[in-house]
Design an enzyme around this catalytic site. Structure first.
Site, short mmCIF file in Angstrom:
data_model
loop_
_atom_site.label_atom_id
_atom_site.label_comp_id
_atom_site.label_asym_id
_atom_site.label_seq_id
_atom_site.Cartn_x
_atom_site.Cartn_y
_atom_site.Cartn_z
N ASP A 103 -0.62 -19.78 2.99
CA ASP A 103 0.37 -18.96 2.35
C ASP A 103 -0.40 -18.52 1.08
O ASP A 103 -0.85 -19.07 0.50
CB ASP A 103 1.66 -19.75 2.33
CG ASP A 103 2.54 -18.91 2.03
OD1 ASP A 103 2.91 -17.77 2.28
OD2 ASP A 103 3.69 -19.46 1.15
N THR A 123 0.51 -13.89 4.44
CA THR A 123 1.50 -13.77 3.51
C THR A 123 2.54 -12.47 4.02
O THR A 123 2.19 -11.68 4.68
CB THR A 123 1.10 -13.21 2.21
OG1 THR A 123 1.94 -12.98 1.22
CG2 THR A 123 -0.05 -11.85 2.15
N ARG A 178 2.36 -8.85 5.19
CA ARG A 178 3.53 -8.36 6.00
C ARG A 178 3.75 -9.21 7.27
O ARG A 178 4.15 -8.92 8.39
CB ARG A 178 3.58 -6.75 6.19
CG ARG A 178 3.56 -5.99 5.16
CD ARG A 178 4.78 -6.08 4.19
NE ARG A 178 5.06 -5.21 3.25
CZ ARG A 178 5.82 -5.16 2.16
NH1 ARG A 178 6.51 -6.41 1.96
NH2 ARG A 178 5.89 -4.13 1.36
#
Length: 1115
Positions: A451, A746, A828
């Site tokens: 992440d 992410t 996205r």
């Protein structure tokens, strides 16, 4: 002019069908024409719509490289049984909406689940059957159960029962004790949670009941810092504003407090008991998993109040497992037990099995076939005479030690030791191992999926830039913003002293046309919008009474420290910045907001409507009314992608958004729109009607809000920086040098993701970045894939939408190209997509994956990976609690993988092969012994010695291999390239396995034939001779396998040797003491042991000299 909506929808649907049919015809024409370079995969080419719940990977039950027979024998059988069990025995429960009565309203007879938390795996009745089933579904344990059970048959019995049932019973006993202890702890936790006391409102006031007695329709009071026991509609609170805060970190992983609003109809009652005197109903939708939405209504049913109805949303609900953070909340229970959101979102995590365990399981099957083959050979040589099938089974029993039952025990103990080593490492403090069965996976990682926010970055937001189109403010020029605000409010004071209404700062007049705003005007408008457009609430320590005047309260709060609470750290950073430049948020409740100006004056606003931020809309809005002027203003802020179509035309927004993103800043566009009283009243009427609808409420509400979002005035663009975590750059460099490919997944925008990948050195300066274009269909995806194929050593950056399209048509081709890239950045990206990408890599590459994240949105990705790592961060502990390994910093994974992953894999590989060698050598001796004695199925050693051989005589030296290491920790970190060798799996392979088989056959043959040759006159002492040589050989082989000596290894060797020498003197039934004290026995045993071990020492020396391992050059 009114529009007939039904006819409009029908016409829209017909036009869509026409478009889709045209698209399909175009698609078929395109397929006929053919394309180059990438094979097409036929499929539907209709318009592509993506939802975050859509799966990127089709469900697969079989590895494409695995044969159908192999699949059925391994995973297919268990999958088939589980699916049959689900269909036959588990009926899917249908959830229904309900109407919950309040007060004097007549209650229904519908039964709902009990409000009981039960996390236990077993009951008193199911404990033994379930534990036995879980154990004997493994091939190793089932094999030994059959072997041990066969000893009850006299015809094939070859020894004492304890020699078979002893080891198996010990393994089962330890497992049952561990499972019983774990389940008892679950029972204690469940009992503690179910017995927590809560106050229930009735006619006599509040009565105390345990959580397990709460039923749907009960009115329950929850005190501050108390856990909410069930899903409830929030009806009253002791807080003056009719709102309270809750903490949801155990539900969604977010540490920020959430604001919840009481139902106005019940909050306005004089006391709590008055609720029991009204007649009302709460309509609640059917239970579902989504914790961010709720559809319901509150309706009074008395004749004089008929028609009073309030809509209920997620802001009016207290989910179970959340904690009330302010005041006392009274709620009516709507869902209990298994129907609560927290229970429905608690998915059972999959049991992860390490690659090394799968490899060992394969080797045990090979060994089983070897046992059967060896037994068949012995029967063939003996001849199929008499009850040969009985002899065959006795041979299988004699050779069963080839598959040692101690293998599983040693590996499990080793895994526990590795986990202890990790948690005791002082250089990675507070690291926790939550899954002790897969520490070896850390040494086999090929892909790390990370992440961004909170993992690579600190999730600590700092306001960096304010852009107004013609002027930009940075931290160095914030004093100019403060000066402009002081100028504005000084003019306001002068206007008020002259009894004239204040219409804003001085503007620059022109000869004709609209008035052009000055920099002062635009700065004031931008800062005021940022100070008003948010969901932030100030919380003061030792907050005073709400009944005091505004002046007194402001004086009190000026002496106190303010803490801002919001669901987004970006909003907190923005409001903290407005305070720093002079416009501070002083007070906020459900209906009003107060700002303190630089000159100390208080500006009051009435909050008319709030439209919270959602991942779908990517924006939030608020309608406020300034009390002094009566002006109604609609403020909105959101992502540039959605705001560009909402604000009026401008020529700078797109360019400046890109510039800020390249600087690594998170951007928000701020806009406003002034509404007249008539405009707002008309909007409020339509908005209320949409909120009261039960069918498609969210769609209708959003359509009404979008009617306002047109031609808004663009005020400013804000930039907030999210700092990188400490040590991120060297850690990523370390991982890349180790051959681990890092993918960043992410939910942030493309430009910010690229910027963070550059600043973190995930993308080096010499590498090109290939941004995958936006694709919506097969043709575009095909062209972009061809463009990607022509790129060499380029980092791929792609959005979640484009990724979804590519995988729909060209899944295999895309994954093949993406895996060739040195790095991939997916922006996205929804939480579901993150997990699907992990599964995609596992299916297509067969490599081991590791996922790391810090928030609740990373849990699915962490649980899907072969090794999941959670960071204890600002977003809470949900990722940490769901992970296999919990760390406090991203930089700790370097040491976790390079050192602990390496040691765990190397040690387990060495330990498992040595335990197998220990069983093979004694089985070889048994085979030779049986063949010499005319293929008689008689045991070479008595049962007690067989048990002692694998336990007290050799257990400690063999298990001490968990302390062995090939390189030091400093070298493993300094030269991460050594990690590449681990991913190839060469420490435990068929090559090393068959090498150990040859060693075992050689040593077993030398020992038994040496005994027959040297002791032909004393063959009656063959047990003493061979067993002594066997024990000495095993101790020497452990010493041969050690690469780095530890003092505990020396102690283990000496202790085991002492135990054996002592047993020679004690066990008179097995050993002849007089014979053992003769010099003839001693030197001949030493000769046999030397012949079995010295050649191996010579081979090890020669290999180390002429073909040394890679690490030997560095030590």
């Amino acid at each position: 002019m009114p529009v007939n909506r039904s006819s409009y929808y029908r016409s829209s649907k017909r036009s869509l069908n026409v478009k889709f049919s045209r698209l399909s015809r175009l698609s078929s024409d395109y397929e006929d024409s053919g394309t180059d370079e990438a094979p097409l995969i036929y499929g539907d080419t209709a318009g592509f719509d993506m939802d975050e719940n859509d799966s990127l990977v089709n469900r697969r039950y079989r590895n494409p490289n695995q044969s159908r027979i192999a699949y059925f024998l391994t995973d297919g059988w268990s999958n088939l049984c589980s699916r049959c069990w689900e269909r036959l025995c588990r009926r899917r429960k249908e959830y229904k909406a309900r109407v919950v009565p309040i007060g004097l309203e007549k209650s229904s007879d519908v039964k709902f689940p009990k409000n009981v938390i039960r996390n236990q795996k077993y009951s008193i009745i199911t404990f033994i059957p379930k534990v036995l089933f879980e154990q004997f579904k493994f091939f190793l344990n089932l094999y030994f159960l059959v072997m041990a059970s066969s000893q009850f048959i006299p015809e094939i019995k070859i020894g004492y029962l304890y020699t078979y049932w002893g080891p198996l019973g010990f393994v089962l006993f330890v497992t049952m004790c561990r499972e019983a202890l774990d389940d008892y702890r679950r029972y204690r936790r469940d009992k503690e949670a179910n017995s927590q006391k809560y106050s229930k409102l009735n006619r006599d006031g509040f009565g105390v009941i345990p959580s397990s007695d709460i039923r749907v329709g009960d009115l329950i009071a929850v005190e501050k810092d108390q856990r909410v026991p069930a899903d409830m509609i929030f009806v009253r609170t002791t807080e003056p504003g009719g709102a309270c805060f809750i903490r949801t970190d155990q539900l969604d992983g977010e540490t920020d407090w959430k604001l919840r609003l009481a139902v106005q109809n019940t909050q306005s009652l004089m006391s709590n008991v008055d609720i029991l005197d009204i007649k009302a109903q709460v309509y609640a939708e059917a239970p579902q998993k989504d914790i961010h939405t709720f559809v319901g209504t509150f309706r009074r049913t008395e004749p004089d109040t008929m028609g009073e109805e309030d809509s209920l949303s997620v802001e009016n609900v207290l989910w179970s497992n959340t904690v009330v953070a302010s005041g006392t909340a009274l709620g009516v229970v709507i869902y209990t037990g298994s129907e609560t959101r927290s229970v429905m979102n608690t998915s059972k995590p999959q049991n992860k099995v390490g690659l090394l365990d799968l490899e060992i399981n394969t080797l045990t099957k090979v060994l089983f076939f070897a046992v059967v083959a060896l037994s068949v050979v012995m029967i063939c040589l003996k001849g199929f005479v008499g009850p040969w099938y009985r002899y065959l089974f006795r041979f299988i029993l004699l050779f069963s030690y080839i598959i040692p039952i101690s293998l599983r025990v040693n590996l499990d103990m080793g895994k526990a030791a590795y986990s202890w080593f990790i948690q005791r490492d002082k250089l990675i403090p507070e690291t926790i191992v939550r899954t002790t069965t897969i520490p070896e996976e850390l040494g086999r990682i090929s892909y790390l999926l990370s992440d961004k926010t909170g993992t690579l970055t600190q999730n600590e937001m700092i306001f960096k830039k304010l852009h107004l189109g013609t002027v930009a403010y940075t931290p160095d020029t914030m004093d100019e913003v403060m000066a402009h605000l002081r100028t504005t409010f000084n003019q306001q004071q002068q206007q008020q002293s002259s009894q004239q209404p204040f219409l804003g700062p001085t503007t620059t007049p022109t000869r004709s046309g609209p008035v052009r705003r000055t920099v002062v005007t635009r700065t004031f408008e931008a800062v005021k919008a940022i100070a008003l457009c948010h969901n932030v609430t100030p919380v003061f320590e030792n907050e005073g009474s709400m009944d005091t005047s505004s002046e007194t309260e402001a004086d009190q709060q000026s002496q106190q420290k303010v803490v801002y609470q919001a669901s987004s750290p970006d909003e907190v950073a923005l409001v903290a910045w407005t305070e720093s430049v002079g416009l501070a948020l002083l007070k906020r409740n459900l209906n009003s907001m107060q700002l303190r100006a630089p000159n100390g004056s208080i500006i009051s606003y009435q909050i008319l409507q709030i439209f919270p931020f959602t991942s779908e809309t990517k924006r939030m809005g608020i309608i406020v009314k300034e009390e002094a002027t009566g002006e109604i203003i609609f403020y909105m802020k959101g992502a540039d992608v959605v705001m560009q179509t909402i604000v009026q035309y401008n020529d700078w927004l797109d360019e400046e958004c890109g510039n800020m993103a390249r600087e690594g800043l998170r951007t928000l566009v701020v806009a406003k729109k002034i509404l007249t009283e008539e405009q707002y009243q008309e909007f409020e009427t339509r908005y209320h009607q949409a909120k009261m609808s039960i069918q498609d409420r969210n769609v209708k509400v959003q359509a009404v809000i979008e009617s306002l979002e047109r031609d808004m005035d663009l005020l400013s663009l804000t930039g907030v920086e999210d700092k990188l975590q400490e040590g991120v750059r060297p850690t990523l460099e370390l991982l890349k040098n180790a051959g681990i490919k890092v993918w960043m997944l992410t939910g942030d925008k493309l430009e910010t993701a690229i910027c963070i990948s550059k600043s973190s050195k995930l993308v080096s300066r010499i590498q090109d970045i290939h941004t995958f274009g936006v694709v919506n269909g097969r043709t575009e995806a095909h062209l972009e894939l061809n463009a990607l194929r022509r790129k060499q050593d380029a980092v791929l950056v792609i959005t979640g939408n484009s990724l979804q399209v590519c995988l729909k048509y060209y899944e295999h081709e895309f994954v093949e190209l993406a895996c060739q890239c040195p790095c991939v950045v997916v922006c996205r990206c929804s939480p579901t997509q993150k997990a699907d990408i992990v599964k995609l890599l596992q299916v297509h590459t067969g490599k081991r994956t590791c996922a790391i994240g810090d928030g609740g949105n990373d849990v699915s990705m962490i649980q899907a990976a072969n090794a999941g790592i959670g960071i204890v961060g600002k977003e809470g502990k949900q990722a940490s609690l769901a992970a296999d390994f919990s760390v406090t910093q991203f930089s700790h994974i370097g040491r976790l993988l390079m050192i602990h992953g390496r040691n765990s894999y190397k040690r387990s590989a060495s330990l498992s092969q040595f335990v197998i060698h220990r069983g093979l050598i004694i089985s070889t001796m048994q085979a030779v012994f049986s063949s010499v004695f005319y293929f008689a199925s008689i045991a070479l050693f008595p049962g007690f010695l067989m048990v002692g051989y694998s336990t007290i005589y050799t257990m400690y030296p063999v298990f001490s291999l968990v302390l062995d290491k090939d390189v030091s920790a400093d070298i493993a970190i300094t030269y991460p390239e050594l990690y590449k060798e681990l991913t190839k799996g060469r420490s435990l392979s068929f090559k090393t396995f068959f090498l150990w088989v040859l060693i075992s056959v050689y040593q077993g043959g030398i020992i038994i034939y040496g005994a027959l040759w040297l002791f032909d006159e004393d063959f009656v002492h063959v047990v003493s001779i061979t067993f002594t040589s066997l024990i000495l050989t095993e101790l020497l082989m452990v010493a041969l396998a050690v690469r780095t000596w530890h003092y505990l290894m020396v102690i283990a060797e000496a202790f085991s040797l002492a135990i054996y020498i002592l047993s020679l003197a004690v066990l008179r039934n097995y050993f002849d003491g007089k014979f053992l004290t003769t010099w003839n026995f001693v030197w001949k045993v030493l000769v046999i042991t030397s012949v079995s071990c010295i050649p191996l020492y010579i081979l090890k020396y020669l290999r180390k000299k002429f073909s040394p391992p890679v690490y030997s050059k560095l030590t």
